[in-house]
Design an enzyme around this catalytic site. Structure first.
Site, PDB file in Angstrom:
ATOM      1  CG  ASP A 673      46.365  41.746  44.168  1.00  0.00           C
ATOM      2  OD1 ASP A 673      45.629  42.742  44.080  1.00  0.00           O
ATOM      3  OD2 ASP A 673      47.355  41.548  43.419  1.00  0.00           O
ATOM      4  CD  GLU A 698      41.949  43.122  42.272  1.00  0.00           C
ATOM      5  OE1 GLU A 698      41.957  44.304  41.939  1.00  0.00           O
ATOM      6  OE2 GLU A 698      42.981  42.417  42.350  1.00  0.00           O
ATOM      7  CG  ASP A 781      43.620  49.012  42.438  1.00  0.00           C
ATOM      8  OD1 ASP A 781      44.753  49.508  42.486  1.00  0.00           O
ATOM      9  OD2 ASP A 781      43.387  47.825  42.690  1.00  0.00           O
TER      10      ASP A 781
END
Length: 894
Positions: A673, A698, A781
């Site tokens: 992340d 990410e 998201d």
């Protein structure tokens, strides 16, 4: 032998380091010089009756024990080292804040000073009239307000240096002056003070200092300046009178917390100056040292370990021993030195003895020869511990002869492997040369993009060959003998973190999955179905205890009882996926971590649980969390303390945690992340330690736009992602955000020409480094109930027709799998699997026009998306329609 403790004291001039009491070690480069000395009782004082220089076979030393007797024996020096210590010392000072009137009522000056010497910077911003709904945010002041030497921090703050001044009561102060005029729309000035030398931030009661230029609440805890009556100012400030100003004694005040205005004022008054002082405690580091020496006595089978330090006050050695090569602390056999206490049956604490008339303290420890190491830390008080740069002091107790023997055996064993590694060493050198060629500044300026792409492809081929050689017992083949198909067999993992190249990933959750409280068990029932659809990898949500229920604000990393289920349910789920042939990725949030406790200033930056870090684990350049670490190596995530990965103890703990997850839970890899927050080189460290099958980061930032229109050329955007992958040494892929963004515009606005770059290749990361591009069109998201960047509605299958036929590693979102799209997705995955399309497949763009995009992949699969017309040409190769849907078709070569 007399039953009186004896002491040897010798003074001579040599290059030396402290070894044992009164005896100094010669330089390691000098030949040994041994001493034979007479003995005197300790009560007789430090003087010697006589001594003479000799050269015996061993050094004669005092051997101390817990008894009242001692013996002079021949001992071997095993270890001697002096370690530097950085001791924190708190220095008190004051921050001064003055608001003074200038030449007239319209011109004012805010002066912020500090009484402590150092390199101080004011990190500040302002609030404007229109910021009613943005109470916690700052804005940059107008240029005329900025003191000399100021620099802009992104788009929200200014940093102005404090200059040395002697204008305040004759003291040497560091000050900065901000001039402003009341004919503006500024309602407040906010600031924090930054110590550039240590990277520390200083706030007011745990919040930003706020100097209001309008009415304010008495209970707004971070406001400075005595209330002298704020009133209407001339110019633009007069426009605020009916909204912001109140009469003296009015019950309703301006609420800076909710930013709601109250009733208009009944009378006006004018701004008055003020002077305030606020205490500041600065922590500085003072240099000290600790010397540790070990001698070994063969006759008594004991080690004598001696510790001496110049630390002031009472110094406690918190210690234990290691009985094997592991670093696990254990208690040694008794007897223990005097002034020793057992701490929770896990360690010992020994108070060092202060030397008479000196500033040093010391202690001796008698230990069995069979032990491997002596481990310790120094405790000065309840809150001050000193160790060896984040680690326990680790003192080996094996003799140099044993160490040399082990080294010799290891060298002999390694020598037998040289013949099998010579060829791979050559390949590794080639890779290093190629990487250096790309990375050099000269190469960046002179090499064209095609050359760099060719070099990257060559590196991948060499890496694949090197790994194949590593797996082979006899490296007898050459590069020409290794075909691409052989390299990309699903059973062969090219390198840790990169998978086989044939992965199809399922994101196994959405933003609402935590709400059931038993998500793991629900997914358990779908494992067989996901396998039958053709997925080979599933990405699971963050498993740790979290402040936010979704898991992205982790707290105690070792607590795996989350809103998705218990640790046992997670283990059962991972086991089930393995049974049906699906690898499992854990969602690892490494950039930030929520704290358990506040520090002395009321800031949440002290951690609990198994990883009980202090504020040294937090980066120093985020003013909201007052970290004492180093500056961040990436972008800050402002909702939680950003972890400082440059700290060795942090990396050590995180590597152990990732390895624990691999072993305890059974994860096969990682989804990482917010990797924009820390350097990709740290990711390489974590990948090397945990050895995942597959890893993806990410790395998310905005695409390039001009006047609201997306640029056709997105090379700068995909270059930033490629740079991050390169920083990891290519051991992790990254989500291809560039491709997602371009698909948005291409499909939504009928601009399919965007799907070919200037060189006729796919325009995303997949066009430059396909084996590291993890493609997707939606995730938790962007889609789900968050919908931050939702894919164009009704065109999702066009997006999947693109990523499931193209190179890269495609990822399918959970909401789309279990929807009306499932049948179409299954057919597309079957086409990909049946034709062995992989992450390095070759794309030939056939059409990229306003209403249609078409391509042929590996000469096996043809596809088109968009309402426009395309049919693959029939010639030597015949095509048959494999699957189709709204505005997309896919063909297979017959």
């Amino acid at each position: 032998m007399s039953a009186v403790a004896t002491e040897l004291l010798v003074h001579y001039s040599l290059r030396r380091r402290t070894l044992v009491p009164g005896i100094h070690a010669y330089s390691r480069r000098a030949p040994p010089l041994y001493l034979n000395c007479t003995r005197r009782p300790l009560s007789a004082g430090p003087s010697l009756s006589s001594f003479e220089l000799k050269a015996p076979k061993a050094l004669t030393l005092r051997a101390s024990a817990s008894t009242d007797t001692a013996a002079v024996v021949e001992s071997d020096v095993v270890f001697s080292e002096t370690f530097s210590l950085k001791r924190p010392v708190k220095v008190e000072g004051k921050i001064t804040i003055r608001l003074v009137n200038g030449k007239d009522e319209e011109n004012w000056q805010l002066i912020v000073g500090c009484s402590l010497p150092g390199k101080w910077v004011l990190h500040w911003g302002v609030k404007y009239i229109g910021d009613v709904g943005r109470c916690s945010e700052w804005d940059q002041p107008p240029p005329e307000m900025r003191p000399p030497g100021s620099i802009a921090i992104k788009d929200y703050a200014i940093e102005s240096p404090l200059e040395k001044s002697s204008t305040l009561e004759g003291e040497s102060f560091y000050e900065v002056k901000i001039d402003f005029n009341t004919n503006n729309s500024i309602t407040a000035i906010n600031f924090v003070l930054k110590d550039e030398d240590s990277g520390s931030w200083y706030q007011h009661r745990g919040r930003d200092f706020k100097v209001p230029l309008t009415e304010y609440r008495h209970d707004d805890g971070n406001v400075v300046g005595a209330k002298k009556g704020f009133g209407i100012w001339p110019g633009a400030f007069g426009q605020l009178s009916n909204m912001l100003l109140k009469s003296e004694g009015a019950e309703n005040k301006m609420d800076f917390t909710s930013c709601e205005s109250k009733a208009p004022p009944q009378q006006n008054s004018r701004l008055e100056g003020f002077y305030e002082e606020h205490p500041i405690v600065r922590e500085t580091l003072v240099d000290n040292s600790v010397t540790v020496s070990v001698t070994q006595c063969p006759e008594t089978a004991k080690n004598l370990l001696y510790i001496e330090t110049d630390l002031p006050g009472d110094v406690i050695v918190h210690w234990g021993v290691c009985k094997d090569k592991g670093r696990k602390w254990e208690l040694p056999e008794q007897p223990y030195p005097s002034e020793t206490k057992v701490f929770k049956n896990k360690a010992l604490r020994t108070l060092l003895q202060r030397k008479e008339g000196g500033t040093c303290s010391s202690g001796s420890f008698t230990l069995d020869v069979g032990l491997t190491a002596f481990v310790f830390a120094l405790k000065l008080n309840e809150n001050t511990w000193l160790n060896n740069m984040g680690k326990d002091f680790y003192i080996p107790l094996s003799s140099s002869r044993v160490l040399n023997k082990e080294h010799s055996q290891s060298h002999s064993a390694n020598k037998t492997k040289e013949s099998s590694t010579a060829y791979t060493d050559g390949i590794i050198n080639e890779i290093r040369n190629l990487v250096s060629d790309i990375a050099s500044e000269k190469s960046r300026k002179t090499k064209i993009k095609e050359a760099q792409e060719s070099i990257l492809q060559e590196i991948e081929k060499l890496a694949a060959e090197a790994y194949s050689i590593f797996r082979s017992a006899i490296p007898t083949f050459t590069e020409e003998e290794v075909s691409e198909a052989e390299v990309l067999k699903p059973s062969v993992k090219i390198a840790s973190g990169t998978g086989s190249g044939f992965e199809v990933v399922c994101q196994g959750f959405n933003w609402e999955s935590h709400k059931s409280g038993r998500w793991y068990m629900e997914l358990h029932q779908k494992a067989a179905e996901l396998s039958s659809l053709g997925f080979t990898v599933v990405w699971l949500p963050p498993p740790t205890e979290s402040v936010s229920p979704e898991g992205y604000m982790p707290k105690d990393l070792y607590n795996l009882n989350s809103r998705y289920g218990s640790i046992d349910e997670l283990k059962s789920l991972v086991k089930r996926f393995h049974e049906v042939g699906i690898m499992v990725l854990g969602d690892a949030v490494l950039n930030h971590r929520c704290a358990h406790y506040k520090n002395q200033n009321g800031i949440w930056n002290i951690f609990g649980g198994r990883l009980n870090w202090d504020d040294r684990a937090v980066v120093a350049d985020d003013p909201h969390f007052q970290g004492r670490g180093n500056k961040s190596s990436g972008d800050n995530f402002h909702a939680a303390p950003n972890i400082d990965h440059s700290q060795e103890f942090v990396r050590k703990d995180l590597k152990e945690w990732l390895c624990w997850l691999r072993q305890e839970i059974g994860y096969d890899g990682w989804r990482l992340d917010f990797v924009r927050g820390f350097w990709g080189g740290y990711v390489k460290d974590y990948i090397d330690a945990s050895e995942p099958y597959f890893a993806v980061g990410e790395y998310w930032d905005s695409l390039n736009y001009t006047y609201g229109e997306m640029d056709h050329n997105q090379d700068a955007h995909r270059q930033r992602i490629v740079d991050w992958i390169n920083a990891t040494n290519g051991c992790a892929g990254a989500f291809d955000v560039t491709t997602k963004g371009i698909l948005h515009s291409a499909l939504e606005r009928y601009e399919y020409w965007r799907l070919s770059d200037e060189k006729g290749k796919p325009p995303g990361v997949v066009g430059w480094w396909p084996s590291r591009a993890v493609t997707f069109i939606e995730n938790h998201d962007t889609g789900s109930t968050q919908g931050h960047w939702r894919f164009p509605g009704g065109k999702e299958m066009q997006g999947y027709a693109y990523i499931l036929t193209h190179p890269g590693t495609p990822t399918v979102f959970y909401d789309h799998i279990f929807s009306d799209y499932q049948s179409e997705l299954s057919k597309l995955i079957s086409v990909r699997t049946r034709n062995k399309i992989h992450c390095r497949s070759i794309v030939k763009v056939m059409k990229a026009e306003r209403d249609v995009y078409a391509a042929i992949i590996d000469e096996k699969v043809a596809m088109k998306i968009g309402p426009g017309y395309y049919e693959p040409q029939t010639g030597p190769q015949k095509w048959s329609l494999a699957t189709e849907g709204k505005d997309y078709k896919v063909w297979e070569a017959s």
